[in-house]
Design an enzyme around this catalytic site. Structure first.
Site, PDB file in Angstrom:
ATOM      1  N   GLU A  38      84.062  40.324  38.873  1.00 39.51           N
ATOM      2  CA  GLU A  38      84.544  40.422  40.242  1.00 39.51           C
ATOM      3  C   GLU A  38      85.232  41.772  40.485  1.00 39.51           C
ATOM      4  O   GLU A  38      85.629  42.449  39.528  1.00 39.51           O
ATOM      5  CB  GLU A  38      85.554  39.299  40.503  1.00 39.51           C
TER       6      GLU A  38
ATOM      7  N   ASN B 133      80.251  40.428  47.505  1.00 41.99           N
ATOM      8  CA  ASN B 133      81.367  41.370  47.324  1.00 41.99           C
ATOM      9  C   ASN B 133      81.039  42.429  46.277  1.00 41.99           C
ATOM     10  O   ASN B 133      81.931  43.126  45.806  1.00 41.99           O
ATOM     11  CB  ASN B 133      82.641  40.604  46.921  1.00 41.99           C
TER      12      ASN B 133
ATOM     13  N   ASP C 258      76.315  33.951  32.718  1.00 36.56           N
ATOM     14  CA  ASP C 258      77.597  33.319  33.022  1.00 36.56           C
ATOM     15  C   ASP C 258      77.463  31.805  33.197  1.00 36.56           C
ATOM     16  O   ASP C 258      76.350  31.269  33.269  1.00 36.56           O
ATOM     17  CB  ASP C 258      78.236  33.954  34.277  1.00 36.56           C
TER      18      ASP C 258
ATOM     19  N   HIS D  20      79.787  41.829  43.201  1.00 34.45           N
ATOM     20  CA  HIS D  20      79.925  41.437  41.794  1.00 34.45           C
ATOM     21  C   HIS D  20      78.566  41.334  41.115  1.00 34.45           C
ATOM     22  O   HIS D  20      77.549  41.091  41.760  1.00 34.45           O
ATOM     23  CB  HIS D  20      80.767  40.160  41.629  1.00 34.45           C
TER      24      HIS D  20
END
Ligand code: GLP
Length: 243
Positions: A143, A136, A67, A138
Protein backbone atom coordinates in the site's frame (compact mmCIF):
# COMPACT_ATOMS: atom_id res chain seq x y z
CA UNK A 1 8.44 0.05 -19.42
CA UNK A 2 6.74 -1.09 -22.60
CA UNK A 3 3.10 0.09 -22.80
CA UNK A 4 0.48 -1.63 -24.95
CA UNK A 5 -3.10 -0.44 -25.27
CA UNK A 6 -5.91 -2.76 -26.43
CA UNK A 7 -9.44 -1.96 -27.46
CA UNK A 8 -11.05 -3.85 -24.60
CA UNK A 9 -10.62 -6.28 -21.72
CA UNK A 10 -10.82 -9.38 -23.91
CA UNK A 11 -8.08 -8.16 -26.25
CA UNK A 12 -5.88 -7.21 -23.29
CA UNK A 13 -6.38 -10.62 -21.66
CA UNK A 14 -5.69 -12.42 -24.93
CA UNK A 15 -2.43 -10.50 -25.43
CA UNK A 16 -1.26 -11.24 -21.88
CA UNK A 17 -2.03 -14.93 -22.38
CA UNK A 18 -0.04 -14.96 -25.63
CA UNK A 19 2.99 -13.50 -23.84
CA UNK A 20 2.89 -16.17 -21.17
CA UNK A 21 2.21 -18.97 -23.67
CA UNK A 22 5.20 -17.90 -25.75
CA UNK A 23 7.46 -17.97 -22.70
CA UNK A 24 6.10 -21.39 -21.71
CA UNK A 25 6.72 -22.78 -25.17
CA UNK A 26 10.39 -21.77 -24.82
CA UNK A 27 10.72 -23.22 -21.32
CA UNK A 28 7.89 -25.10 -19.65
CA UNK A 29 9.81 -25.29 -16.33
CA UNK A 30 8.50 -21.84 -15.63
CA UNK A 31 7.98 -20.19 -12.24
CA UNK A 32 4.92 -17.96 -12.45
CA UNK A 33 4.12 -15.16 -10.04
CA UNK A 34 0.35 -14.84 -9.91
CA UNK A 35 -2.11 -12.15 -8.85
CA UNK A 36 -5.72 -12.16 -7.72
CA UNK A 37 -8.39 -9.55 -8.38
CA UNK A 38 -10.88 -9.18 -11.21
CA UNK A 39 -8.21 -8.02 -13.67
CA UNK A 40 -6.37 -11.29 -14.41
CA UNK A 41 -9.49 -13.51 -14.58
CA UNK A 42 -9.67 -13.19 -18.39
CA UNK A 43 -5.98 -14.07 -18.68
CA UNK A 44 -6.48 -17.16 -16.52
CA UNK A 45 -9.44 -18.22 -18.65
CA UNK A 46 -7.37 -17.92 -21.84
CA UNK A 47 -4.52 -19.93 -20.32
CA UNK A 48 -6.96 -22.60 -19.15
CA UNK A 49 -8.43 -22.83 -22.66
CA UNK A 50 -4.96 -23.23 -24.16
CA UNK A 51 -4.15 -25.91 -21.61
CA UNK A 52 -7.39 -27.79 -22.42
CA UNK A 53 -6.55 -27.52 -26.11
CA UNK A 54 -3.13 -29.11 -25.45
CA UNK A 55 -1.17 -26.02 -26.55
CA UNK A 56 0.53 -25.57 -23.16
CA UNK A 57 0.95 -27.62 -20.01
CA UNK A 58 1.70 -26.61 -16.44
CA UNK A 59 3.04 -30.06 -15.53
CA UNK A 60 6.58 -28.69 -15.17
CA UNK A 61 5.55 -25.25 -13.96
CA UNK A 62 5.12 -23.85 -10.48
CA UNK A 63 3.46 -20.73 -9.15
CA UNK A 64 3.73 -18.30 -6.27
CA UNK A 65 0.91 -15.92 -5.51
CA UNK A 66 1.39 -12.39 -4.28
CA UNK A 67 -0.82 -12.19 -1.25
CA UNK A 68 -3.63 -13.45 0.99
CA UNK A 69 -5.93 -11.89 3.56
CA UNK A 70 -5.23 -12.38 7.25
CA UNK A 71 -8.10 -13.38 9.52
CA UNK A 72 -10.37 -15.37 7.22
CA UNK A 73 -10.10 -19.14 6.80
CA UNK A 74 -8.27 -20.58 3.79
CA UNK A 75 -11.54 -22.05 2.48
CA UNK A 76 -13.52 -18.79 2.86
CA UNK A 77 -15.28 -18.03 -0.44
CA UNK A 78 -13.34 -14.74 -0.73
CA UNK A 79 -9.91 -16.01 0.32
CA UNK A 80 -7.24 -15.80 -2.36
CA UNK A 81 -6.69 -19.56 -1.97
CA UNK A 82 -10.32 -20.09 -3.02
CA UNK A 83 -10.05 -17.46 -5.75
CA UNK A 84 -7.02 -19.12 -7.33
CA UNK A 85 -8.52 -22.61 -7.14
CA UNK A 86 -11.81 -21.51 -8.65
CA UNK A 87 -10.44 -19.18 -11.33
CA UNK A 88 -7.31 -20.99 -12.38
CA UNK A 89 -5.75 -23.95 -10.58
CA UNK A 90 -8.65 -26.38 -10.92
CA UNK A 91 -8.82 -25.73 -14.67
CA UNK A 92 -5.16 -26.47 -15.46
CA UNK A 93 -2.67 -29.28 -14.86
CA UNK A 94 -0.22 -28.08 -12.22
CA UNK A 95 1.16 -31.06 -10.30
CA UNK A 96 0.06 -31.35 -6.67
CA UNK A 97 2.12 -29.03 -4.46
CA UNK A 98 3.35 -26.86 -7.33
CA UNK A 99 1.09 -23.90 -6.58
CA UNK A 100 1.76 -21.66 -3.60
CA UNK A 101 -0.32 -18.92 -2.00
CA UNK A 102 1.09 -17.15 1.06
CA UNK A 103 -0.56 -17.95 4.34
CA UNK A 104 -0.40 -16.98 7.96
CA UNK A 105 -2.80 -17.91 10.74
CA UNK A 106 -1.51 -14.81 12.55
CA UNK A 107 0.27 -16.73 15.33
CA UNK A 108 3.81 -16.37 13.92
CA UNK A 109 3.44 -14.03 10.98
CA UNK A 110 7.14 -13.16 10.86
CA UNK A 111 8.05 -16.86 10.53
CA UNK A 112 5.45 -17.33 7.79
CA UNK A 113 6.72 -14.26 5.90
CA UNK A 114 10.37 -15.39 6.03
CA UNK A 115 9.38 -18.93 4.95
CA UNK A 116 7.55 -17.57 1.89
CA UNK A 117 10.51 -15.46 0.75
CA UNK A 118 12.79 -18.47 1.23
CA UNK A 119 10.47 -20.70 -0.81
CA UNK A 120 10.43 -18.22 -3.71
CA UNK A 121 14.21 -17.91 -3.52
CA UNK A 122 14.66 -21.69 -3.44
CA UNK A 123 12.51 -21.95 -6.57
CA UNK A 124 15.04 -19.66 -8.29
CA UNK A 125 12.82 -16.56 -8.18
CA UNK A 126 9.93 -15.67 -10.45
CA UNK A 127 10.24 -15.96 -14.24
CA UNK A 128 7.07 -14.04 -15.11
CA UNK A 129 5.24 -11.93 -12.56
CA UNK A 130 1.61 -11.13 -13.34
CA UNK A 131 0.32 -8.00 -11.59
CA UNK A 132 -2.81 -5.94 -11.35
CA UNK A 133 -2.90 -2.47 -9.82
CA UNK A 134 -5.08 -1.12 -7.05
CA UNK A 135 -7.03 2.10 -7.52
CA UNK A 136 -4.54 3.77 -5.14
CA UNK A 137 -1.52 2.46 -7.08
CA UNK A 138 -0.82 -0.57 -4.88
CA UNK A 139 0.72 -3.75 -6.23
CA UNK A 140 0.12 -7.01 -4.37
CA UNK A 141 -0.84 -5.48 -1.00
CA UNK A 142 2.05 -3.01 -0.97
CA UNK A 143 0.00 0.00 0.00
CA UNK A 144 1.04 3.67 -0.31
CA UNK A 145 3.61 4.26 2.44
CA UNK A 146 6.64 6.31 3.49
CA UNK A 147 9.06 3.69 2.15
CA UNK A 148 9.08 0.59 -0.05
CA UNK A 149 9.19 -2.74 1.79
CA UNK A 150 11.42 -5.38 0.27
CA UNK A 151 10.42 -8.54 2.16
CA UNK A 152 7.15 -10.42 2.50
CA UNK A 153 5.27 -8.71 5.30
CA UNK A 154 1.94 -8.07 6.97
CA UNK A 155 0.22 -5.07 5.42
CA UNK A 156 -2.60 -3.00 6.87
CA UNK A 157 -5.01 -2.23 4.09
CA UNK A 158 -5.64 1.30 2.96
CA UNK A 159 -9.14 2.80 3.36
CA UNK A 160 -9.49 2.89 -0.44
CA UNK A 161 -8.51 -0.80 -0.73
CA UNK A 162 -10.98 -1.82 1.99
CA UNK A 163 -13.64 0.17 0.16
CA UNK A 164 -12.73 -1.40 -3.23
CA UNK A 165 -12.71 -4.93 -1.79
CA UNK A 166 -15.99 -4.49 0.08
CA UNK A 167 -17.86 -5.43 -3.14
CA UNK A 168 -16.92 -9.05 -2.42
CA UNK A 169 -18.19 -9.08 1.19
CA UNK A 170 -21.64 -8.65 2.75
CA UNK A 171 -20.56 -5.66 4.83
CA UNK A 172 -17.62 -3.34 5.33
CA UNK A 173 -16.95 -4.94 8.76
CA UNK A 174 -16.33 -8.30 7.10
CA UNK A 175 -13.60 -7.02 4.79
CA UNK A 176 -10.22 -8.14 6.16
CA UNK A 177 -8.11 -5.21 7.30
CA UNK A 178 -4.71 -6.86 6.90
CA UNK A 179 -2.94 -9.26 4.56
CA UNK A 180 0.26 -11.17 4.07
CA UNK A 181 1.95 -9.88 0.92
CA UNK A 182 5.21 -10.23 -0.91
CA UNK A 183 7.25 -7.06 -0.82
CA UNK A 184 8.96 -5.32 -3.70
CA UNK A 185 11.90 -7.75 -3.54
CA UNK A 186 10.07 -10.71 -5.12
CA UNK A 187 8.46 -8.46 -7.72
CA UNK A 188 11.56 -6.46 -8.67
CA UNK A 189 13.71 -9.60 -8.92
CA UNK A 190 11.24 -11.28 -11.31
CA UNK A 191 12.82 -11.72 -14.74
CA UNK A 192 9.77 -10.32 -16.49
CA UNK A 193 6.74 -8.41 -15.20
CA UNK A 194 3.38 -8.21 -16.96
CA UNK A 195 1.06 -5.66 -15.35
CA UNK A 196 -2.57 -5.37 -16.44
CA UNK A 197 -5.14 -2.63 -15.87
CA UNK A 198 -8.58 -2.13 -17.32
CA UNK A 199 -11.43 0.27 -16.70
CA UNK A 200 -11.70 4.00 -16.08
CA UNK A 201 -11.32 3.54 -12.30
CA UNK A 202 -7.66 2.60 -12.90
CA UNK A 203 -6.83 5.56 -15.17
CA UNK A 204 -5.48 7.81 -12.36
CA UNK A 205 -3.32 5.06 -10.85
CA UNK A 206 -1.97 4.18 -14.30
CA UNK A 207 -1.20 7.84 -15.02
CA UNK A 208 0.71 8.22 -11.73
CA UNK A 209 2.58 4.95 -12.23
CA UNK A 210 3.74 5.98 -15.70
CA UNK A 211 4.19 9.76 -15.47
CA UNK A 212 4.43 10.58 -11.77
CA UNK A 213 7.39 10.52 -9.44
CA UNK A 214 8.81 7.13 -8.45
CA UNK A 215 7.81 7.06 -4.79
CA UNK A 216 6.38 4.68 -2.18
CA UNK A 217 3.16 6.71 -2.05
CA UNK A 218 2.50 5.25 -5.55
CA UNK A 219 3.85 1.72 -5.04
CA UNK A 220 3.50 0.66 -8.71
CA UNK A 221 5.81 3.51 -9.79
CA UNK A 222 8.79 1.40 -8.67
CA UNK A 223 8.21 -0.79 -11.73
CA UNK A 224 9.77 1.94 -13.89
CA UNK A 225 13.09 0.83 -12.37
CA UNK A 226 12.58 -2.78 -13.54
CA UNK A 227 14.32 -3.65 -16.82
CA UNK A 228 11.59 -5.86 -18.30
CA UNK A 229 8.03 -4.65 -17.67
CA UNK A 230 5.10 -4.75 -20.07
CA UNK A 231 2.04 -2.71 -19.10
CA UNK A 232 -1.12 -3.93 -20.83
CA UNK A 233 -4.12 -1.61 -20.74
CA UNK A 234 -7.55 -1.30 -22.20
CA UNK A 235 -8.49 2.08 -23.67
CA UNK A 236 -10.32 3.24 -20.54
CA UNK A 237 -7.36 2.63 -18.23
CA UNK A 238 -5.03 4.32 -20.75
CA UNK A 239 -7.13 7.39 -21.37
CA UNK A 240 -5.15 9.78 -19.15
CA UNK A 241 -1.74 8.78 -20.47
CA UNK A 242 0.23 11.34 -22.48
CA UNK A 243 0.43 10.43 -26.14
C1 GLP B 1 -6.18 -6.55 -4.62
C2 GLP B 1 -4.93 -7.42 -4.84
C3 GLP B 1 -4.04 -6.87 -5.95
C4 GLP B 1 -4.89 -6.48 -7.14
C5 GLP B 1 -5.86 -5.41 -6.75
C6 GLP B 1 -6.71 -4.93 -7.90
O1 GLP B 1 -5.99 -5.59 -3.67
N1 GLP B 1 -4.16 -7.59 -3.67
O2 GLP B 1 -3.06 -7.82 -6.29
O3 GLP B 1 -4.06 -6.05 -8.19
O4 GLP B 1 -6.70 -5.91 -5.74
O5 GLP B 1 -7.84 -5.71 -8.02
P1 GLP B 1 -8.83 -5.72 -9.26
O6 GLP B 1 -8.08 -6.45 -10.34
O7 GLP B 1 -10.03 -6.49 -8.80
O8 GLP B 1 -9.10 -4.31 -9.60
Amino acid sequence: MEIKVYKDYQAMSEAAAEMIKNEMKQDNHIVLGLATGSTPIGLYQKLAESCAAGEISFQHASSYNLDEYVGIPMDHPESYHTFMNENFFKHVDFPKGATHVPWTDGVNPEVDCRAYDEAVQKAGGIDIQVLGIGGNGHIAFNEPDESFTEETHIAYLDERTIQDNSRFFDSMEQVPKSAITVGMGVIMKARRVIILANGANKADAVYKMVHGQIKPQVPASILRLHPNVTLLLDEDAARKLKK
